[in-house]
Design a protein around this motif. Structure first.
Motif, PDB file in Angstrom:
ATOM      1  N   GLU A 102      22.680  44.117  -5.500  1.00 46.20           N
ATOM      2  CA  GLU A 102      21.741  44.695  -4.519  1.00 46.20           C
ATOM      3  C   GLU A 102      21.549  43.747  -3.335  1.00 46.20           C
ATOM      4  O   GLU A 102      21.466  44.183  -2.182  1.00 46.20           O
ATOM      5  N   ALA A 123      24.548  44.117  -1.213  1.00 40.74           N
ATOM      6  CA  ALA A 123      24.500  45.359  -0.437  1.00 40.74           C
ATOM      7  C   ALA A 123      23.660  45.192   0.824  1.00 40.74           C
ATOM      8  O   ALA A 123      23.983  45.745   1.877  1.00 40.74           O
ATOM      9  N   ARG A 154      22.752  43.554 -11.440  1.00 37.77           N
ATOM     10  CA  ARG A 154      22.123  44.482 -10.485  1.00 37.77           C
ATOM     11  C   ARG A 154      21.462  43.770  -9.303  1.00 37.77           C
ATOM     12  O   ARG A 154      21.780  44.088  -8.145  1.00 37.77           O
ATOM     13  N   PRO A 155      20.577  42.783  -9.553  1.00 38.30           N
ATOM     14  CA  PRO A 155      19.959  42.125  -8.382  1.00 38.30           C
ATOM     15  C   PRO A 155      20.977  41.396  -7.507  1.00 38.30           C
ATOM     16  O   PRO A 155      20.806  41.319  -6.282  1.00 38.30           O
ATOM     17  N   LYS A 160      27.283  50.821  -2.597  1.00 44.23           N
ATOM     18  CA  LYS A 160      26.458  51.539  -3.571  1.00 44.23           C
ATOM     19  C   LYS A 160      26.793  51.063  -4.972  1.00 44.23           C
ATOM     20  O   LYS A 160      27.959  50.815  -5.283  1.00 44.23           O
ATOM     21  N   LEU A 161      25.770  50.975  -5.818  1.00 42.29           N
ATOM     22  CA  LEU A 161      25.967  50.608  -7.216  1.00 42.29           C
ATOM     23  C   LEU A 161      26.062  51.882  -8.047  1.00 42.29           C
ATOM     24  O   LEU A 161      25.276  52.812  -7.841  1.00 42.29           O
TER      25      LEU A 161
END
Ligand SMILES: [Zn+2]
Length: 311
Positions: free
Chosen positions: A218, A221, A214-215, A229-230
């Protein structure tokens, strides 16, 4: 840039300014050869490939095109030959698989990049060219492969152009069942399926299953030349909203390999004979491929990820 045929003016404009309309040298995102990318897309989605159905002459022509392109980029076969034939319930399929040695790390991990080259073929006299699904992912992976061949990742990278996705991920299953490197070395799968028709938004799935992603995604992004978008990976989501089992990352996920899936929302031309090259926005596609290449490079630096089963 409007969806347009690949005319000479478009080619020249792309050459001079980059497909996203900005001066090519001002791009912070990694360089890639957008002309070659778009030409590859136009070949793969051409009527003469006849929709690339598994077992068809069009699929054979596609494999010849891919194998030649890999050889021209000095990318070696991952198996003894570039082609990896496999048997499945309704016949034979064949993956095209290349390998790019990493620059070296303390570990011996491998990143597997996948994109399926098969599509629906001919139906009722109509060609289903599958420009977005998935000539886009194949052209993207080919150009990314060329970039990685000249500037390799730290980790060894496998490029797997897989067959028979449309009939149940047979090619990626064959790869997972008999990988060209020991299975335990496979740290991550990055799968590209429908990456052209973003309409400004590209999705990255997989972080729900592997929170360590996730990080990283992000941060990607925040730098990406489009909206990344996740999501689309959450178990229990409404029908069609969870893409965990929707493409070639699924066989990797089933055996505990973390995955990142890059793709777009379904659109009106999805699995229709109108999924043609002319409907691809060239600027959107180039921005998407730049984002994915940036993502692959940051993911490479983040390995090993916590959460890989069996390590
Ligand atoms: Zn697809």
């Amino acid at each position: 840039m409007n969806p347009s045929k690949l005319t000479l003016p478009v080619l020249l404009a792309t050459l001079l300014w980059g497909a996203d309309g900005a001066p090519a040298r001002a791009q912070a995102a990694p360089q890639l050869d957008s002309i070659r990318l778009l030409l590859d897309l136009s070949v793969l989605a051409h009527d003469s490939m006849a929709g690339r159905a598994t077992g068809s002459p069009g699929a054979q022509r596609t494999r010849a095109f891919l194998a030649t392109a890999l050889e021209e980029a000095n990318i070696r076969p991952a198996y003894p030959r570039m082609g990896y034939p496999f048997r499945w319930a309704r016949g034979m399929g064949e993956n095209i698989v290349g390998i790019i040695p990493g620059r070296g790390t303390a570990d011996d991990l491998v990143v597997v990049l996948t994109a399926h080259y098969d599509h629906l073929g001919l139906r009722d006299g109509q060609v289903f060219n599958g420009a977005d699904d998935n000539a886009s992912g194949v052209a993207a992976l080919l150009e990314i492969g060329r970039q990685l061949a000249s500037a390799p990742l730290d980790h060894t990278t496998i490029l797997a152009f897989v067959d028979a996705e449309e009939v149940g991920f047979q090619g990626s299953r064959a790869f997972v069942d008999d990988p060209p490197v020991p299975f335990d070395r496979i740290a991550l799968n990055v799968n590209l399926d429908m990456v052209a028709r973003t309409d400004g938004v590209l999705w990255a799935g997989g972080a729900y299953h592997t929170p360590a992603l996730r990080p990283i995604l992000e941060a990607l992004a925040a730098e990406a030349p489009l909206t990344l978008k996740l999501g689309h990976d959450r178990w229990g989501a409404p029908e069609g909203d969870d893409w965990t089992n929707s493409s070639d990352h699924a066989p990797f996920h089933e055996v505990g390999v973390p995955y990142v899936y890059f793709g777009v929302e379904d659109h009106a031309d999805y699995h229709e004979p109108s999924d043609d090259f002319e409907r691809v926005d060239l600027g959107e596609f180039t921005a998407s491929v730049r984002t994915i290449l940036m993502g692959i490079r940051v993911l490479d630096r983040a390995l090993p990820l916590p959460g890989r089963a069996g390590r």
